[in-house]
Design a protein around this motif. Structure first.
Motif, PDB file in Angstrom:
ATOM      1  N   ASP A 296     -11.278 -16.838   4.964  1.00 29.50           N
ATOM      2  CA  ASP A 296     -10.051 -16.069   4.756  1.00 29.50           C
ATOM      3  C   ASP A 296      -9.982 -14.836   5.658  1.00 29.50           C
ATOM      4  O   ASP A 296      -8.973 -14.598   6.313  1.00 29.50           O
ATOM      5  CB  ASP A 296      -9.950 -15.648   3.290  1.00 29.50           C
ATOM      6  CG  ASP A 296      -8.587 -15.070   2.961  1.00 29.50           C
ATOM      7  OD1 ASP A 296      -7.664 -15.860   2.718  1.00 29.50           O
ATOM      8  OD2 ASP A 296      -8.458 -13.827   2.974  1.00 29.50           O
ATOM      9  N   GLU A 297     -11.048 -14.048   5.695  1.00 23.87           N
ATOM     10  CA  GLU A 297     -11.028 -12.800   6.464  1.00 23.87           C
ATOM     11  C   GLU A 297     -10.907 -13.069   7.963  1.00 23.87           C
ATOM     12  O   GLU A 297     -10.257 -12.306   8.685  1.00 23.87           O
ATOM     13  CB  GLU A 297     -12.291 -11.984   6.175  1.00 23.87           C
ATOM     14  CG  GLU A 297     -12.403 -10.677   6.953  1.00 23.87           C
ATOM     15  CD  GLU A 297     -11.302  -9.669   6.632  1.00 23.87           C
ATOM     16  OE1 GLU A 297     -11.238  -8.630   7.307  1.00 23.87           O
ATOM     17  OE2 GLU A 297     -10.500  -9.917   5.689  1.00 23.87           O
ATOM     18  N   GLU A 298     -11.494 -14.139   8.434  1.00 20.56           N
ATOM     19  CA  GLU A 298     -11.415 -14.473   9.852  1.00 20.56           C
ATOM     20  C   GLU A 298      -9.962 -14.656  10.286  1.00 20.56           C
ATOM     21  O   GLU A 298      -9.538 -14.142  11.323  1.00 20.56           O
ATOM     22  CB  GLU A 298     -12.207 -15.748  10.150  1.00 20.56           C
ATOM     23  CG  GLU A 298     -12.162 -16.173  11.609  1.00 20.56           C
ATOM     24  CD  GLU A 298     -12.948 -17.433  11.877  1.00 20.56           C
ATOM     25  OE1 GLU A 298     -13.112 -17.787  13.058  1.00 20.56           O
ATOM     26  OE2 GLU A 298     -13.405 -18.084  10.904  1.00 20.56           O
ATOM     27  N   TYR A 299      -9.200 -15.381   9.473  1.00 18.58           N
ATOM     28  CA  TYR A 299      -7.811 -15.631   9.844  1.00 18.58           C
ATOM     29  C   TYR A 299      -6.920 -14.424   9.587  1.00 18.58           C
ATOM     30  O   TYR A 299      -5.962 -14.183  10.321  1.00 18.58           O
ATOM     31  CB  TYR A 299      -7.287 -16.885   9.124  1.00 18.58           C
ATOM     32  CG  TYR A 299      -7.728 -18.139   9.835  1.00 18.58           C
ATOM     33  CD1 TYR A 299      -6.894 -18.766  10.760  1.00 18.58           C
ATOM     34  CD2 TYR A 299      -8.992 -18.670   9.632  1.00 18.58           C
ATOM     35  CE1 TYR A 299      -7.301 -19.893  11.437  1.00 18.58           C
ATOM     36  CE2 TYR A 299      -9.421 -19.799  10.313  1.00 18.58           C
ATOM     37  CZ  TYR A 299      -8.569 -20.411  11.222  1.00 18.58           C
ATOM     38  OH  TYR A 299      -8.976 -21.527  11.913  1.00 18.58           O
ATOM     39  N   ARG A 300      -7.236 -13.667   8.551  1.00 18.27           N
ATOM     40  CA  ARG A 300      -6.450 -12.435   8.334  1.00 18.27           C
ATOM     41  C   ARG A 300      -6.576 -11.517   9.543  1.00 18.27           C
ATOM     42  O   ARG A 300      -5.589 -10.927   9.996  1.00 18.27           O
ATOM     43  CB  ARG A 300      -6.935 -11.712   7.064  1.00 18.27           C
ATOM     44  CG  ARG A 300      -6.032 -10.533   6.672  1.00 18.27           C
ATOM     45  CD  ARG A 300      -6.748  -9.553   5.771  1.00 18.27           C
ATOM     46  NE  ARG A 300      -7.832  -8.860   6.453  1.00 18.27           N
ATOM     47  CZ  ARG A 300      -7.637  -7.834   7.289  1.00 18.27           C
ATOM     48  NH1 ARG A 300      -6.422  -7.386   7.564  1.00 18.27           N
ATOM     49  NH2 ARG A 300      -8.683  -7.253   7.867  1.00 18.27           N
ATOM     50  N   VAL A 301      -7.771 -11.398  10.085  1.00 18.70           N
ATOM     51  CA  VAL A 301      -7.994 -10.579  11.273  1.00 18.70           C
ATOM     52  C   VAL A 301      -7.186 -11.127  12.446  1.00 18.70           C
ATOM     53  O   VAL A 301      -6.606 -10.366  13.223  1.00 18.70           O
ATOM     54  CB  VAL A 301      -9.501 -10.524  11.614  1.00 18.70           C
ATOM     55  CG1 VAL A 301      -9.720  -9.988  13.028  1.00 18.70           C
ATOM     56  CG2 VAL A 301     -10.235  -9.654  10.600  1.00 18.70           C
ATOM     57  N   GLU A 302      -7.119 -12.460  12.562  1.00 22.23           N
ATOM     58  CA  GLU A 302      -6.353 -13.056  13.656  1.00 22.23           C
ATOM     59  C   GLU A 302      -4.870 -12.691  13.558  1.00 22.23           C
ATOM     60  O   GLU A 302      -4.201 -12.499  14.574  1.00 22.23           O
ATOM     61  CB  GLU A 302      -6.511 -14.578  13.660  1.00 22.23           C
ATOM     62  CG  GLU A 302      -7.868 -15.062  14.108  1.00 22.23           C
ATOM     63  CD  GLU A 302      -8.246 -14.543  15.487  1.00 22.23           C
ATOM     64  OE1 GLU A 302      -7.410 -14.594  16.407  1.00 22.23           O
ATOM     65  OE2 GLU A 302      -9.391 -14.065  15.641  1.00 22.23           O
ATOM     66  N   TYR A 303      -4.346 -12.587  12.346  1.00 23.53           N
ATOM     67  CA  TYR A 303      -2.939 -12.223  12.180  1.00 23.53           C
ATOM     68  C   TYR A 303      -2.686 -10.783  12.638  1.00 23.53           C
ATOM     69  O   TYR A 303      -1.663 -10.476  13.246  1.00 23.53           O
ATOM     70  CB  TYR A 303      -2.505 -12.379  10.718  1.00 23.53           C
ATOM     71  CG  TYR A 303      -2.808 -13.734  10.109  1.00 23.53           C
ATOM     72  CD1 TYR A 303      -2.995 -14.865  10.912  1.00 23.53           C
ATOM     73  CD2 TYR A 303      -2.925 -13.893   8.729  1.00 23.53           C
ATOM     74  CE1 TYR A 303      -3.280 -16.104  10.354  1.00 23.53           C
ATOM     75  CE2 TYR A 303      -3.205 -15.122   8.159  1.00 23.53           C
ATOM     76  CZ  TYR A 303      -3.395 -16.230   8.972  1.00 23.53           C
ATOM     77  OH  TYR A 303      -3.676 -17.445   8.426  1.00 23.53           O
TER      78      TYR A 303
END
Length: 792
Positions: free
Chosen positions: A340-347
């Motif tokens: 989850d955190e990996e993709y939130r950072v990508e956003y």
């Protein structure tokens, strides 16, 4: 052997020996002469080359325009802004760095103003020892003789330093003096003409009225002029006839749709989330707002502020909150098993990169993992900007069918009372639109080492690139403060970047050709004073987009014909000097919309949910995991004939015909499309059902016409599709082609038209199939003309 024979033998042998010796001698002399001649030729060529190099050198060397591009290309990789890759303690991206004393004794200098002998740079670029040569042999970088001479002359002239041109505070230049005071309609032309006179070129003549109205109609509305509009303009002999055309176009609803086209790619708008399963999302009400904002001519500063921080404005209206959906257009994953955190950072990364490219014209993403190697953008500054978008309470991975928070719910009543520009169908009771809403303090802002989500480093404050404009205490530490920073009077980039994109829209290429890169690696402006004059004027006139576009369209520069003379082809093949009108392929959407408009199929309905026109079957099914949008079902009725702006955009499988004509994928922010020419484009024009259907409808139209003269029918088709009347030679050739199609029909003994072409059309019984097929082929041919799909 008799004595006389012996004598004769020796005599002949002697003669042969002498002859051979003479031949060898002659050949040696000839070889020497040839060698000398080649040597002299080489030396002569070398002298001519050296002479040519020196002749090309500018009288005055500008650091920003002549020296810095060389240093950036050939030196910054080892001696640039990135501290991690810098060698020998030497940097050429700052004044102090270039003049710093070197060596153990601090007695050497890379560049010593006015002193070639003691400038290590000159010694190194001319070094014969490969261990000392710069750039190093293993770098695959090489300085040309011209570049060496530029650096040499720069130091000779005092090595004057200057900041990068795009980071200088805007100042309005005075209008240049020109020799030909009779040419030109406004200030734009003075700047263009000055450059042409320096290059000993003259402007081209004005384009014909037919070409002018077609050109400006596509540029301002994305649609062709009607035959009635063309005839009215031709018959209008008033001095402001063209101005009236421009005003009509700017005030049309189609103007907002045309402007929204580019903004969809800037904002990376799509109707799906992206990634593997690529489920549907609802963002079209935000697109309706964009169209509305352009049609209302919302000043550019407000247009941007509402999108960056509409939700943070005091007592924000629902419209301003809806506008903030700009920064929720990024991709979002629904795949199971992701972190989850990996993709939130990508956003957050996506929002940072989009904002930097859209409003600063800088490749900020290059500083995600380390200091930028070419531009004065540090990694800390990247994460300082990242901080503005890092306080959103959002998830990295959403469940199937989940609406990503935060969002607003818009029902029929709310839309009718507060957002009347949103075109919501009666069949939809409400929509949930993603917007921005921060929860300050929910996480700390840190540098991510190597750009990795799980490698947080030191904490960083809210900050922005120092070299552009320091982010001081006068701005609030939120997205509203960011928006105010963009429109600070001392910000050098915001106006330049937008004006350049408007110029790109009208002329095909920006004054800065690299619209996405105003940094050291980007192109230099062809007319820097003109860019600055337009940028300051844009600000002075209240960030008025319509006014700026009108100014460009009214210029004599814009109205030139696009004929390429041998002289212009040799001196300026890319038309950088603007001695003629621009010529380039129309955008993908305009090519399709042109066919719909001239055939009468176009449904001129503004806004609303996206539609699904014709598309090859099976494309969606082949690119999914079996979940979500697996089957493309084309609309029926008006959904087939809406403007291309409203075509449903699935990120993993964008509309294929659009991609073929260079539309962006919308995975990320795009401010400049590629311009290609491939056989696939011709195949689309010849085989896409949309174009075949439009050609058939046009054939039916001319065959139903009372005019019995064949050439009148051909002329009517030609004028509708190309916006001009054909000449006699063209009429004869097209008539010949029409007869060939008739003969082909008879030979093939075809009795019926292909039902896939006419299944949605009502073909009058009195129209002969042979004539319908022949005229359909003719209309299809005209759609395929270079003149039809090219802005000329």
């Amino acid at each position: 052997m008799k004595k006389k024979h012996v004598v004769l033998y020796f005599l002949i042998s002697f003669i042969i020996a002498v002859f051979i010796k003479w031949m060898i001698s002659s050949q040696k002399e000839e070889y020497v002469l040839l060698s000398e001649d080649k040597s002299n030729t080489t030396n002569s060529k070398q002298k001519d080359s050296d002479k040519e190099t020196k002749q090309k050198l500018p009288e005055t060397i500008s650091y920003s325009f002549h020296v810095k591009p060389i240093l950036s290309d050939k030196c910054y990789a080892c001696h640039g802004p990135d501290e991690g890759s810098r060698e020998a303690g030497l940097r050429f991206d700052t004044k102090d760095g270039a003049y710093v004393p070197l060596g153990e004794n601090k007695d050497r200098f890379a560049a010593k103003p006015g002193d070639l002998e003691n400038s290590e740079m000159i010694k190194r670029i001319y070094a014969e020892d490969t261990h000392k040569l710069m750039p190093p042999a293993d770098s695959n970088l090489l300085l040309s003789e011209y570049e060496k001479e530029i650096l040499k002359k720069w130091i000779e002239d005092g090595a004057q330093w200057d900041s990068h041109w795009s980071f200088k505070i805007l100042q309005k230049p005075s209008l240049p003096k020109v020799v030909n005071t009779k040419w030109g309609n406004n200030e734009i032309d003075r700047f263009v003409l000055k450059r042409l006179e320096i290059e000993d070129l003259t402007p081209s003549k004005i384009a014909t009225k037919e070409r002018l109205i077609r050109r400006v109609s596509f540029d301002l509305t994305g649609l062709p002029p009607t035959t009635a509009e063309i005839d009215h303009f031709i018959n209008d002999t008033s001095s402001n006839a063209f101005e009236k055309v421009i005003d009509r176009l700017l005030n049309s609803k189609a103007y907002g749709e045309r402007m929204a086209l580019d903004w969809m790619e800037v904002s990376r708008y799509a109707d799906t989330h992206g990634y593997q399963d690529d489920l549907e999302r609802v963002m079209w009400p935000w697109r309706d707002w964009v169209i509305h904002a352009f049609n209302e001519n919302l000043p550019y500063d407000q247009f941007v502020k509402w999108q960056l921080a509409g939700d943070q404005i005091d007592n924000a209206t629902l419209e301003q909150i809806v506008a903030s959906g700009f920064n929720r257009n990024h991709k979002i994953t629904q795949e199971g098993g992701v972190i989850d955190e990996e993709y939130r950072v990508e956003y957050v990364m996506d929002r940072t990169n989009t904002t930097a490219k859209a409003f600063m014209g800088l490749t900020m993403e290059c500083a995600r993992c380390h200091d930028h190697k070419y531009d004065p953008l540090s990694q800390k500054e990247f994460y300082g900007m990242y901080s503005f978008f890092n306080q959103l309470k959002e998830k990295g991975q959403i469940d199937y069918g989940e609406i990503p928070e935060p969002y607003v719910t818009l029902d029929q009543k709310t839309i009718k009372t507060k957002l009347p520009f949103v075109n919501i169908p009666d069949s939809i009771s409400e929509v949930k639109l993603m917007v921005m809403k921060d929860e300050k303090g929910i996480r700390k802002n840190r540098v991510l080492n190597r750009g990795l989500y799980d490698a947080p480093g030191e904490e960083v404050p809210y900050t922005l690139p120092e070299q552009v404009l320091p982010f001081s205490d006068q701005y609030s530490q939120d997205r509203l403060g960011l928006a105010e920073w963009f429109f600070d009077d001392d910000n050098p980039l915001t106006a330049r970047v937008m004006v350049n994109r408007l110029w790109q829209q009208m002329f095909g290429t920006g004054i800065v050709a690299t619209a996405d890169d105003f940094g050291n690696q980007g192109a230099l402006p062809t007319h820097p004073e003109l860019l600055d004059w337009l940028s300051v004027t844009f600000k002075e006139e209240g960030w008025d987009i319509k006014s700026m576009l009108k100014k460009m369209a009214l210029s004599a520069t814009y109205q030139q014909n696009s004929k390429i003379t041998p002289e212009l082809l040799e001196k300026d093949p890319e038309n950088q000097l603007l001695a003629r009108g621009s010529r380039y392929k129309l955008p993908a959407e305009a090519i399709r919309d042109n066919a719909l408009a001239v055939s009468g199929l176009l449904v001129k309905k503004i806004g609303g949910p996206s539609v699904k026109p014709y598309q090859p079957p099976g494309l969606w099914a082949g690119t999914t995991s079996g979940v979500g949008l697996t089957e493309y079902i084309a609309d029926k009725g008006e959904g087939l004939y809406r403007r291309s702006l409203y075509t449903f955009w699935k990120r993993t499988v964008p509309p294929p015909s659009m991609l073929t004509f260079d539309a962006a994928s919308r995975d990320f922010c795009t401010v400049q499309r590629q311009k290609t020419s491939t056989p696939l484009q011709a195949l689309v024009l010849m085989n896409d059902p949309q174009f075949i259907e439009a050609a058939t409808v046009m054939a039916i139209g001319v065959l139903e016409n009372d005019a019995s003269d064949e050439k009148q029918k051909i002329g009517a088709l030609f004028k509708k599709i190309t916006s001009r009347s054909p000449d006699e030679v063209e009429l004869d050739k097209l008539s010949e082609y029409l007869n060939e199609q008739r003969q082909g029909y008879v030979k093939q003994k075809t009795e019926n038209i292909d039902p896939t072409v006419t299944s949605t059309l009502d073909v009058p019984e009195n129209i002969q199939p042979r004539e319908l097929k022949a005229y359909t082929a003719l209309a299809s041919l005209l759609f395929n003309l270079d003149e039809t799909i090219t802005k000329s």
